[in-house]
Write a protein that holds these residues in place. Structure first.
Motif, PDB file in Angstrom:
ATOM      1  N   ARG A  13      11.595  -1.659 -31.702  1.00  0.00           N
ATOM      2  CA  ARG A  13      11.224  -0.782 -32.948  1.00  0.00           C
ATOM      3  C   ARG A  13       9.879  -1.324 -33.371  1.00  0.00           C
ATOM      4  O   ARG A  13       8.814  -1.430 -32.760  1.00  0.00           O
ATOM      5  CB  ARG A  13      12.242  -0.870 -33.819  1.00  0.00           C
ATOM      6  N   ALA A  15       8.472  -3.932 -34.478  1.00  0.00           N
ATOM      7  CA  ALA A  15       7.678  -5.357 -34.005  1.00  0.00           C
ATOM      8  C   ALA A  15       7.691  -5.128 -32.500  1.00  0.00           C
ATOM      9  O   ALA A  15       6.441  -5.572 -31.896  1.00  0.00           O
ATOM     10  CB  ALA A  15       8.554  -6.558 -34.220  1.00  0.00           C
ATOM     11  N   ASP A  34      15.775  -2.272 -25.178  1.00  0.00           N
ATOM     12  CA  ASP A  34      16.721  -2.415 -26.493  1.00  0.00           C
ATOM     13  C   ASP A  34      18.190  -1.483 -26.040  1.00  0.00           C
ATOM     14  O   ASP A  34      18.195  -0.814 -25.189  1.00  0.00           O
ATOM     15  CB  ASP A  34      16.084  -1.101 -27.391  1.00  0.00           C
ATOM     16  N   SER A  44      17.257   1.478 -42.591  1.00  0.00           N
ATOM     17  CA  SER A  44      16.034   1.033 -43.214  1.00  0.00           C
ATOM     18  C   SER A  44      15.471   2.211 -43.787  1.00  0.00           C
ATOM     19  O   SER A  44      15.467   3.495 -43.294  1.00  0.00           O
ATOM     20  CB  SER A  44      15.037   0.693 -42.263  1.00  0.00           C
ATOM     21  N   THR A  45      15.033   2.083 -45.070  1.00  0.00           N
ATOM     22  CA  THR A  45      14.056   3.312 -45.651  1.00  0.00           C
ATOM     23  C   THR A  45      12.711   2.928 -44.887  1.00  0.00           C
ATOM     24  O   THR A  45      12.574   1.944 -43.977  1.00  0.00           O
ATOM     25  CB  THR A  45      13.889   3.315 -47.183  1.00  0.00           C
ATOM     26  N   VAL A  47       9.009   3.379 -45.859  1.00  0.00           N
ATOM     27  CA  VAL A  47       7.548   3.699 -46.360  1.00  0.00           C
ATOM     28  C   VAL A  47       6.448   2.851 -45.222  1.00  0.00           C
ATOM     29  O   VAL A  47       6.822   1.649 -45.285  1.00  0.00           O
ATOM     30  CB  VAL A  47       7.458   3.057 -47.906  1.00  0.00           C
ATOM     31  N   ARG A 102      12.561   6.722 -39.298  1.00  0.00           N
ATOM     32  CA  ARG A 102      12.361   5.968 -38.096  1.00  0.00           C
ATOM     33  C   ARG A 102      12.684   6.461 -36.749  1.00  0.00           C
ATOM     34  O   ARG A 102      12.269   6.050 -35.800  1.00  0.00           O
ATOM     35  CB  ARG A 102      13.561   4.690 -38.429  1.00  0.00           C
ATOM     36  N   VAL A 126      20.966  -7.057 -24.356  1.00  0.00           N
ATOM     37  CA  VAL A 126      20.645  -8.284 -23.855  1.00  0.00           C
ATOM     38  C   VAL A 126      21.830  -9.346 -24.604  1.00  0.00           C
ATOM     39  O   VAL A 126      22.114  -9.574 -25.527  1.00  0.00           O
ATOM     40  CB  VAL A 126      19.314  -9.049 -24.130  1.00  0.00           C
ATOM     41  N   ASP A 285      11.238  -8.914 -38.204  1.00  0.00           N
ATOM     42  CA  ASP A 285      12.213  -9.536 -38.964  1.00  0.00           C
ATOM     43  C   ASP A 285      13.037 -10.639 -38.243  1.00  0.00           C
ATOM     44  O   ASP A 285      13.431 -11.425 -38.888  1.00  0.00           O
ATOM     45  CB  ASP A 285      13.339  -8.361 -39.149  1.00  0.00           C
ATOM     46  N   ILE A 298       7.576  -3.056 -42.173  1.00  0.00           N
ATOM     47  CA  ILE A 298       6.801  -2.380 -40.846  1.00  0.00           C
ATOM     48  C   ILE A 298       5.516  -2.797 -40.817  1.00  0.00           C
ATOM     49  O   ILE A 298       5.135  -3.269 -39.759  1.00  0.00           O
ATOM     50  CB  ILE A 298       7.139  -0.970 -41.393  1.00  0.00           C
TER      51      ILE A 298
HETATM   52  C1  LIG Z   1      17.700  -0.856 -47.018  1.00  0.00           C
HETATM   53  C2  LIG Z   1      16.125  -1.387 -46.386  1.00  0.00           C
HETATM   54  C3  LIG Z   1      15.167  -0.501 -46.584  1.00  0.00           C
HETATM   55  C4  LIG Z   1      13.819  -0.916 -46.112  1.00  0.00           C
HETATM   56  N1  LIG Z   1      12.834  -0.243 -46.349  1.00  0.00           N
HETATM   57  C5  LIG Z   1      11.633  -0.485 -45.758  1.00  0.00           C
HETATM   58  C6  LIG Z   1      10.305   0.349 -46.042  1.00  0.00           C
HETATM   59  O1  LIG Z   1      10.497   1.394 -46.820  1.00  0.00           O
HETATM   60  N2  LIG Z   1       9.228  -0.167 -45.524  1.00  0.00           N
HETATM   61  C7  LIG Z   1       9.165  -1.246 -44.697  1.00  0.00           C
HETATM   62  O2  LIG Z   1       8.130  -1.144 -44.158  1.00  0.00           O
HETATM   63  N3  LIG Z   1      10.164  -1.830 -44.352  1.00  0.00           N
HETATM   64  C8  LIG Z   1      11.380  -1.581 -44.920  1.00  0.00           C
HETATM   65  N4  LIG Z   1      12.563  -2.328 -44.502  1.00  0.00           N
HETATM   66  C9  LIG Z   1      12.186  -3.516 -43.719  1.00  0.00           C
HETATM   67  C10 LIG Z   1      12.405  -2.875 -42.294  1.00  0.00           C
HETATM   68  O3  LIG Z   1      13.531  -2.055 -41.805  1.00  0.00           O
HETATM   69  C11 LIG Z   1      12.283  -3.885 -41.307  1.00  0.00           C
HETATM   70  O4  LIG Z   1      11.221  -4.918 -41.599  1.00  0.00           O
HETATM   71  C12 LIG Z   1      11.886  -3.554 -39.922  1.00  0.00           C
HETATM   72  O5  LIG Z   1      12.720  -2.553 -39.199  1.00  0.00           O
HETATM   73  C13 LIG Z   1      11.758  -4.716 -38.911  1.00  0.00           C
HETATM   74  O6  LIG Z   1      11.534  -4.162 -37.468  1.00  0.00           O
HETATM   75  P1  LIG Z   1      11.889  -4.981 -36.273  1.00  0.00           P
HETATM   76  O7  LIG Z   1      11.209  -4.302 -35.337  1.00  0.00           O
HETATM   77  O8  LIG Z   1      11.481  -6.464 -36.614  1.00  0.00           O
HETATM   78  O9  LIG Z   1      13.498  -5.085 -36.295  1.00  0.00           O
HETATM   79  P2  LIG Z   1      14.396  -3.830 -36.323  1.00  0.00           P
HETATM   80  O10 LIG Z   1      13.731  -2.552 -36.834  1.00  0.00           O
HETATM   81  O11 LIG Z   1      15.868  -4.505 -36.697  1.00  0.00           O
HETATM   82  O12 LIG Z   1      14.723  -3.681 -34.572  1.00  0.00           O
HETATM   83  C14 LIG Z   1      15.327  -4.388 -33.883  1.00  0.00           C
HETATM   84  C15 LIG Z   1      15.816  -3.789 -32.702  1.00  0.00           C
HETATM   85  O13 LIG Z   1      16.365  -4.725 -31.481  1.00  0.00           O
HETATM   86  C16 LIG Z   1      17.269  -4.211 -30.994  1.00  0.00           C
HETATM   87  N5  LIG Z   1      18.357  -5.456 -30.633  1.00  0.00           N
HETATM   88  C17 LIG Z   1      18.904  -6.433 -31.238  1.00  0.00           C
HETATM   89  N6  LIG Z   1      19.628  -7.083 -30.639  1.00  0.00           N
HETATM   90  C18 LIG Z   1      19.558  -6.644 -29.380  1.00  0.00           C
HETATM   91  C19 LIG Z   1      20.048  -7.209 -28.167  1.00  0.00           C
HETATM   92  N7  LIG Z   1      20.682  -8.294 -28.022  1.00  0.00           N
HETATM   93  N8  LIG Z   1      19.811  -6.556 -26.979  1.00  0.00           N
HETATM   94  C20 LIG Z   1      18.970  -5.366 -27.000  1.00  0.00           C
HETATM   95  N9  LIG Z   1      18.436  -4.964 -28.125  1.00  0.00           N
HETATM   96  C21 LIG Z   1      18.759  -5.547 -29.391  1.00  0.00           C
HETATM   97  C22 LIG Z   1      18.105  -3.370 -31.949  1.00  0.00           C
HETATM   98  O14 LIG Z   1      18.855  -2.374 -31.340  1.00  0.00           O
HETATM   99  C23 LIG Z   1      16.868  -2.837 -32.738  1.00  0.00           C
HETATM  100  O15 LIG Z   1      16.301  -1.652 -32.051  1.00  0.00           O
HETATM  101  C24 LIG Z   1      14.046  -1.756 -45.130  1.00  0.00           C
HETATM  102  C25 LIG Z   1      15.171  -2.708 -44.510  1.00  0.00           C
HETATM  103  C26 LIG Z   1      16.206  -2.384 -45.326  1.00  0.00           C
HETATM  104  C27 LIG Z   1      17.521  -3.100 -44.952  1.00  0.00           C
END
Ligand SMILES: Cc1cc2nc3c(=O)[nH]c(=O)nc-3n(C[C@H](O)[C@H](O)[C@H](O)COP(=O)(O)OP(=O)(O)OC[C@H]3O[C@@H](n4cnc5c(N)ncnc54)[C@H](O)[C@@H]3O)c2cc1C
Length: 402
Positions: A13, A15, A34, A44-45, A47, A102, A126, A285, A298
């Motif tokens: 996603r 990151a 993924d 997640s919302t 913005v 998203r 994984v 995250d 994000i």
């Molecule tokens: C209620 C809520 C509201 C939010 N609102 C906002 C907002 O408005 N704006 C903003 O900037 N941020 C917001 N956030 C934060 C934002 O959602 C996260 O910071 C962002 O999604 C982090 O991205 P990421 O790629 O690190 O992780 P994620 O988006 O969590 O992606 C992780 C990915 O890893 C995959 N994965 C996990 N484990 C495995 C595995 N073992 N094997 C294969 N795949 C795996 C999952 O399927 C997932 O697709 C919000 C969060 C919440 C909870």
């Protein structure tokens, strides 16, 4: 064991996909995995702050987002009841934010990684990080109904979110930990136009916000203290609507609109993890988690992607030691976000600001430059350390009434 990659990234996603894209654009062999199949939603919302839009522009992707019809947001408005502070959240170069679903944003990022030459494996879970002599050397995973497959790489990057299994496997140091303090929920309404405004309402023990997203829908997110999580969870809708009525004009607008989705949401713990070690790295995250109230996740994920990809490039191609390059990655991340981390957590407590801050807010009201600064700080465009610096506070207080 099959062919070796330079980098295997778990999680595709905000990151993981940009990290894969940036490494692949430098010519590295990248496997991006993924367990989800895209387009895919997540809890997640969404913005996308102006500086995150600026990152999309640097990567040549901003046009792809705007072409999806997502309405731009030019004004952030903070309604405290007696007064509203409203200003422009961006800079001249990055004027607007978006509230991009998203399903659309993440698919666009996965496609960009694939377009850059990364091998993308969706629907691939994984389940193991392979470690030899204390060093991560690869992963094992499986597709739906498939046999376990092992892959090797110089580095395995955990972009696998808040419950990162990569982090679980390598057990990095955790620091600056704080407990969850907010119970947030969100849903989508039709018939609630926002006219380019991201509206936030601050009330005693309650906070809520609304922004327009794709498909003519408006996302409303709001929450109460974590202490009320248990008591309120059996009637989220009733408690949510009661909360919106604390701003009667807004509550009235919502009652003429139609809710089109179920409520979703969950409390978020707050912590940093050391984001690197022998043969592994963390981005997004997985490495740094905080309450979503300031919507920084994000933007932070995009920043990690750029910094981590740069550090790995230095070690793969410029002969810099992994520890030195990744140490810089960690330091720069922490320096950049620490003030916002503290501000975010404080805000998420929903505690009323101390009297001197309330006085400051009173002085900001009506001062265009200060209101823009306030909106920029909440957007992460400028740091809370800069906004609340003695010089800035003194400038705002002395401009009062002039
Ligand atoms: C209620 C809520 C509201 C939010 N609102 C906002 C907002 O408005 N704006 C903003 O900037 N941020 C917001 N956030 C934060 C934002 O959602 C996260 O910071 C962002 O999604 C982090 O991205 P990421 O790629 O690190 O992780 P994620 O988006 O969590 O992606 C992780 C990915 O890893 C995959 N994965 C996990 N484990 C495995 C595995 N073992 N094997 C294969 N795949 C795996 C999952 O399927 C997932 O697709 C919000 C969060 C919440 C909870």
């Amino acid at each position: 064991m099959r062919k070796a990659y330079d980098a295997i990234i778990v999680g595709a996603r905000c990151a993981g996909s940009p990290t894969a894209m940036l490494l692949a654009r430098k010519g590295y062999r990248v496997l991006l995995t993924d367990r989800a199949n895209f387009p895919s939603d997540t809890m997640s919302t969404h913005v996308v702050q102006p500086l995150a839009v600026a990152a999309l522009s640097r990567w040549g992707l901003a046009g792809r987002l705007t072409s999806t019809g997502c309405p731009p947001i030019h004004t952030y408005a903070y309604d405290f009841g007696p007064f509203t502070l409203q200003g422009a959240p961006g800079t001249k170069e990055a004027l607007v934010a978006y509230c991009a679903r998203r399903t659309i944003l993440d698919k666009m990022l996965v496609d960009a990684a694939s377009g850059a030459g990364a091998e993308v494996r969706e629907g691939f879970n994984v389940d193991q990080v392979l470690i030899e002599d204390g060093r991560v050397v690869g992963i094992q995973g499986f597709s739906q109904n498939g046999h376990p497959i092992s892959e090797r790489a110089q580095v395995v990057i955990g972009a696998d979110g808040r419950n990162s299994m990569v982090a679980e496997a390598v057990r990095p140091e955790r620091y600056n930990e704080k407990p969850p303090v907010l119970a947030p929920y969100y849903a989508y309404w039709s018939g609630l136009p926002m006219h380019g405004r991201f509206e936030t309402y601050i009330r005693p023990d309650r906070g809520f916000a609304a922004a327009e997203t794709h498909d003519g829908l408006t996302m409303i997110v709001g929450g109460w203290p974590y202490a009320e999580f248990g008591a309120n969870r059996n009637d989220i809708e009733g408690n949510f609507l009661k909360m919106l009525d604390l701003a009667p004009e807004f509550g009235g607008r919502v009652r003429t609109a139609k809710r089109e989705a179920r409520f979703a949401g969950a409390p978020t713990p707050n912590f940093f993890r050391k984001p690197y070690g022998p043969g592994w790295a963390l981005v997004g995250d997985a490495g740094y988690l905080k309450d979503p109230i300031t919507a920084q996740g994000i933007l932070d994920a995009f920043r990690d992607a750029e910094r981590c990809a740069m550090a790995l490039d230095q070690t793969f191609s410029a002969g810099r030691s992994f520890d030195a390059a990744m140490g810089d990655y960690q330091r720069e991340r922490d320096d950049k976000v620490l003030a916002m981390y503290e501000f975010t957590w404080q805000l998420a407590t929903l505690a009323p600001p101390p009297p001197e801050t309330q006085q400051l807010f009173g002085a900001i009201s009506g001062n265009r430059k200060a209101m823009d600064g306030f909106a920029q700080m909440n957007a992460g465009t400028i740091s809370p350390a800069e906004f609340f610096s003695p010089e800035n506070i003194s400038a705002i207080m002395s401009a009062r009434g002039s």
